[in-house]
Design a protein around this motif. Structure first.
Motif, PDB file in Angstrom:
ATOM      1  N   ALA A 188      48.462  36.407  38.072  1.00 33.38           N
ATOM      2  CA  ALA A 188      49.220  37.574  38.530  1.00 33.38           C
ATOM      3  C   ALA A 188      49.104  37.781  40.047  1.00 33.38           C
ATOM      4  O   ALA A 188      48.291  37.158  40.732  1.00 33.38           O
ATOM      5  CB  ALA A 188      48.736  38.820  37.784  1.00 33.38           C
ATOM      6  N   THR A 189      49.891  38.700  40.532  1.00 30.51           N
ATOM      7  CA  THR A 189      50.004  39.010  41.959  1.00 30.51           C
ATOM      8  C   THR A 189      48.643  39.144  42.627  1.00 30.51           C
ATOM      9  O   THR A 189      47.772  39.873  42.163  1.00 30.51           O
ATOM     10  CB  THR A 189      50.790  40.320  42.145  1.00 30.51           C
ATOM     11  N   GLY A 190      48.482  38.411  43.729  1.00 34.95           N
ATOM     12  CA  GLY A 190      47.298  38.550  44.563  1.00 34.95           C
ATOM     13  C   GLY A 190      46.029  37.938  44.022  1.00 34.95           C
ATOM     14  O   GLY A 190      44.966  38.083  44.617  1.00 34.95           O
ATOM     15  N   ALA A 191      46.100  37.216  42.908  1.00 36.16           N
ATOM     16  CA  ALA A 191      44.901  36.576  42.353  1.00 36.16           C
ATOM     17  C   ALA A 191      44.497  35.400  43.235  1.00 36.16           C
ATOM     18  O   ALA A 191      45.313  34.825  43.962  1.00 36.16           O
ATOM     19  CB  ALA A 191      45.154  36.103  40.928  1.00 36.16           C
ATOM     20  N   ALA A 192      43.198  35.019  43.169  1.00 39.54           N
ATOM     21  CA  ALA A 192      42.680  33.915  43.969  1.00 39.54           C
ATOM     22  C   ALA A 192      41.844  32.985  43.095  1.00 39.54           C
ATOM     23  O   ALA A 192      40.956  33.442  42.377  1.00 39.54           O
ATOM     24  CB  ALA A 192      41.835  34.443  45.124  1.00 39.54           C
ATOM     25  N   LEU A 193      42.153  31.680  43.168  1.00 41.03           N
ATOM     26  CA  LEU A 193      41.411  30.645  42.455  1.00 41.03           C
ATOM     27  C   LEU A 193      40.844  29.698  43.496  1.00 41.03           C
ATOM     28  O   LEU A 193      41.596  29.129  44.293  1.00 41.03           O
ATOM     29  CB  LEU A 193      42.317  29.869  41.503  1.00 41.03           C
ATOM     30  N   PHE A 194      39.532  29.509  43.486  1.00 47.38           N
ATOM     31  CA  PHE A 194      38.854  28.741  44.527  1.00 47.38           C
ATOM     32  C   PHE A 194      38.548  27.313  44.094  1.00 47.38           C
ATOM     33  O   PHE A 194      38.592  26.983  42.907  1.00 47.38           O
ATOM     34  CB  PHE A 194      37.593  29.488  44.959  1.00 47.38           C
ATOM     35  N   PRO A 195      38.200  26.423  45.064  1.00 47.81           N
ATOM     36  CA  PRO A 195      37.973  25.013  44.763  1.00 47.81           C
ATOM     37  C   PRO A 195      36.979  24.788  43.631  1.00 47.81           C
ATOM     38  O   PRO A 195      35.941  25.451  43.550  1.00 47.81           O
ATOM     39  CB  PRO A 195      37.433  24.446  46.084  1.00 47.81           C
ATOM     40  N   GLY A 196      37.328  23.833  42.790  1.00 49.03           N
ATOM     41  CA  GLY A 196      36.481  23.484  41.664  1.00 49.03           C
ATOM     42  C   GLY A 196      36.682  24.366  40.453  1.00 49.03           C
ATOM     43  O   GLY A 196      36.113  24.099  39.391  1.00 49.03           O
ATOM     44  N   ALA A 197      37.489  25.423  40.565  1.00 53.40           N
ATOM     45  CA  ALA A 197      37.767  26.285  39.417  1.00 53.40           C
ATOM     46  C   ALA A 197      38.637  25.521  38.418  1.00 53.40           C
ATOM     47  O   ALA A 197      39.536  24.777  38.804  1.00 53.40           O
ATOM     48  CB  ALA A 197      38.472  27.560  39.855  1.00 53.40           C
ATOM     49  N   VAL A 198      38.347  25.728  37.133  1.00 52.04           N
ATOM     50  CA  VAL A 198      39.130  25.121  36.054  1.00 52.04           C
ATOM     51  C   VAL A 198      39.511  26.221  35.080  1.00 52.04           C
ATOM     52  O   VAL A 198      38.645  26.937  34.568  1.00 52.04           O
ATOM     53  CB  VAL A 198      38.335  24.023  35.317  1.00 52.04           C
ATOM     54  N   LEU A 199      40.813  26.363  34.843  1.00 54.84           N
ATOM     55  CA  LEU A 199      41.327  27.316  33.870  1.00 54.84           C
ATOM     56  C   LEU A 199      41.980  26.513  32.761  1.00 54.84           C
ATOM     57  O   LEU A 199      42.936  25.782  33.004  1.00 54.84           O
ATOM     58  CB  LEU A 199      42.352  28.260  34.497  1.00 54.84           C
ATOM     59  N   GLU A 200      41.454  26.632  31.562  1.00 57.57           N
ATOM     60  CA  GLU A 200      42.036  25.908  30.437  1.00 57.57           C
ATOM     61  C   GLU A 200      43.316  26.593  29.972  1.00 57.57           C
ATOM     62  O   GLU A 200      43.727  27.621  30.510  1.00 57.57           O
ATOM     63  CB  GLU A 200      41.006  25.787  29.313  1.00 57.57           C
ATOM     64  N   HIS A 201      43.930  26.045  28.947  1.00 55.56           N
ATOM     65  CA  HIS A 201      45.221  26.494  28.424  1.00 55.56           C
ATOM     66  C   HIS A 201      45.259  28.009  28.179  1.00 55.56           C
ATOM     67  O   HIS A 201      44.340  28.587  27.607  1.00 55.56           O
ATOM     68  CB  HIS A 201      45.493  25.759  27.101  1.00 55.56           C
ATOM     69  N   GLY A 202      46.344  28.633  28.623  1.00 56.56           N
ATOM     70  CA  GLY A 202      46.640  30.014  28.261  1.00 56.56           C
ATOM     71  C   GLY A 202      45.783  31.086  28.922  1.00 56.56           C
ATOM     72  O   GLY A 202      45.765  32.223  28.456  1.00 56.56           O
ATOM     73  N   CYS A 203      45.106  30.771  30.000  1.00 49.87           N
ATOM     74  CA  CYS A 203      44.300  31.792  30.685  1.00 49.87           C
ATOM     75  C   CYS A 203      45.199  32.774  31.421  1.00 49.87           C
ATOM     76  O   CYS A 203      46.336  32.464  31.784  1.00 49.87           O
ATOM     77  CB  CYS A 203      43.345  31.142  31.696  1.00 49.87           C
ATOM     78  N   GLU A 204      44.662  33.958  31.636  1.00 46.98           N
ATOM     79  CA  GLU A 204      45.358  34.988  32.400  1.00 46.98           C
ATOM     80  C   GLU A 204      44.397  35.552  33.433  1.00 46.98           C
ATOM     81  O   GLU A 204      43.296  35.970  33.095  1.00 46.98           O
ATOM     82  CB  GLU A 204      45.836  36.092  31.463  1.00 46.98           C
ATOM     83  N   VAL A 205      44.827  35.535  34.684  1.00 48.26           N
ATOM     84  CA  VAL A 205      44.069  36.180  35.756  1.00 48.26           C
ATOM     85  C   VAL A 205      44.965  37.297  36.254  1.00 48.26           C
ATOM     86  O   VAL A 205      46.019  37.059  36.839  1.00 48.26           O
ATOM     87  CB  VAL A 205      43.700  35.193  36.888  1.00 48.26           C
ATOM     88  N   ARG A 206      44.559  38.523  35.994  1.00 52.33           N
ATOM     89  CA  ARG A 206      45.413  39.665  36.302  1.00 52.33           C
ATOM     90  C   ARG A 206      45.365  40.017  37.787  1.00 52.33           C
ATOM     91  O   ARG A 206      44.643  39.411  38.567  1.00 52.33           O
ATOM     92  CB  ARG A 206      45.027  40.838  35.416  1.00 52.33           C
ATOM     93  N   ILE A 207      46.137  41.023  38.180  1.00 57.18           N
ATOM     94  CA  ILE A 207      46.346  41.392  39.582  1.00 57.18           C
ATOM     95  C   ILE A 207      45.025  41.443  40.349  1.00 57.18           C
ATOM     96  O   ILE A 207      44.076  42.085  39.927  1.00 57.18           O
ATOM     97  CB  ILE A 207      47.072  42.751  39.674  1.00 57.18           C
ATOM     98  N   ARG A 208      44.994  40.690  41.457  1.00 58.75           N
ATOM     99  CA  ARG A 208      43.847  40.617  42.381  1.00 58.75           C
ATOM    100  C   ARG A 208      42.570  40.100  41.729  1.00 58.75           C
ATOM    101  O   ARG A 208      41.483  40.265  42.274  1.00 58.75           O
ATOM    102  CB  ARG A 208      43.591  41.955  43.073  1.00 58.75           C
TER     103      ARG A 208
END
Length: 197
Positions: free
Chosen positions: A97-117
């Protein structure tokens, strides 16, 4: 704008579209049906970005890869406005979502949700279908998700994740002057970029 960087040019499927004010730079692969909207920047410094089928990169999002931290974004993913994806892997059908941040080495598997910021820290692993609430921080492997007012707990986990080593390739004791001298030299390679489309 389509740009060659460090001798590598983007590969864009004929069914993908890139808005005129977006930038796709370097070793970037856009799959079928990908949409890159106005103001978005996908820049592969000396890494690689691969974006899967029917993924939408919304306005002013930044997707960045560097050596050792390629970006892979799966199929049917939304990267919302002002999202920052730096050296992360995002599985199929994730919603960032808007304004979210994912940093190096992060792994998000299928169907993850990172909400606003929401933030997913370096070297953090989110299992399938995980959710990071609005403004919360996920850190660790496996991830612990905490609200920002629990900074000391976040920091206790984050210290073990080696942010400066992962992001900048330097020891935590490196001075800002030394770190930025190296970063300035690294980004100076853009002086040789060539606009090809």
């Amino acid at each position: 704008m389509i740009v060659t960087h460090r001798g590598k040019s983007p590969s864009i499927d004929p069914t993908a579209t890139v808005a005129p004010t977006a930038v796709v730079c370097g070793d970037v692969v856009l799959g079928p049906g990908v949409r890159v909207l106005h103001g978005a920047v996908l820049t592969a410094e000396d890494g690689r970005i691969v974006v899967g089928e029917d993924t939408v990169v919304m306005e002013n999002a930044l997707v960045k890869a560097r050596s050792g931290h390629d970006v892979r974004i799966g199929d049917a993913v939304v990267l919302g406005p002002h999202v920052h994806v730096n050296g992360a892997v995002v599985g199929d059908e994730c919603f960032i979502a808007t304004g979210a941040a994912l940093f190096p080495g992060a792994v998000l598997e299928h169907g993850c949700e990172v909400r606003i910021r929401g933030v997913v820290q370096v070297n953090t692993h989110l299992p399938a279908e995980a959710m990071v609430p609005i403004g919360w921080i996920a850190a660790g492997n496996p991830a612990t998700t905490l609200p920002p007012d629990r900074h000391e707990e976040v920091w206790a986990i984050q210290q073990q994740l080696d942010f400066t080593g992962t992001v900048y390739g330097v020891d935590r004791s490196t001075t800002m002057r030394e770190l930025l001298r190296g970063q300035s030299e690294f980004y100076g390679a853009h002086a040789d970029d060539e606009i090809i489309g």
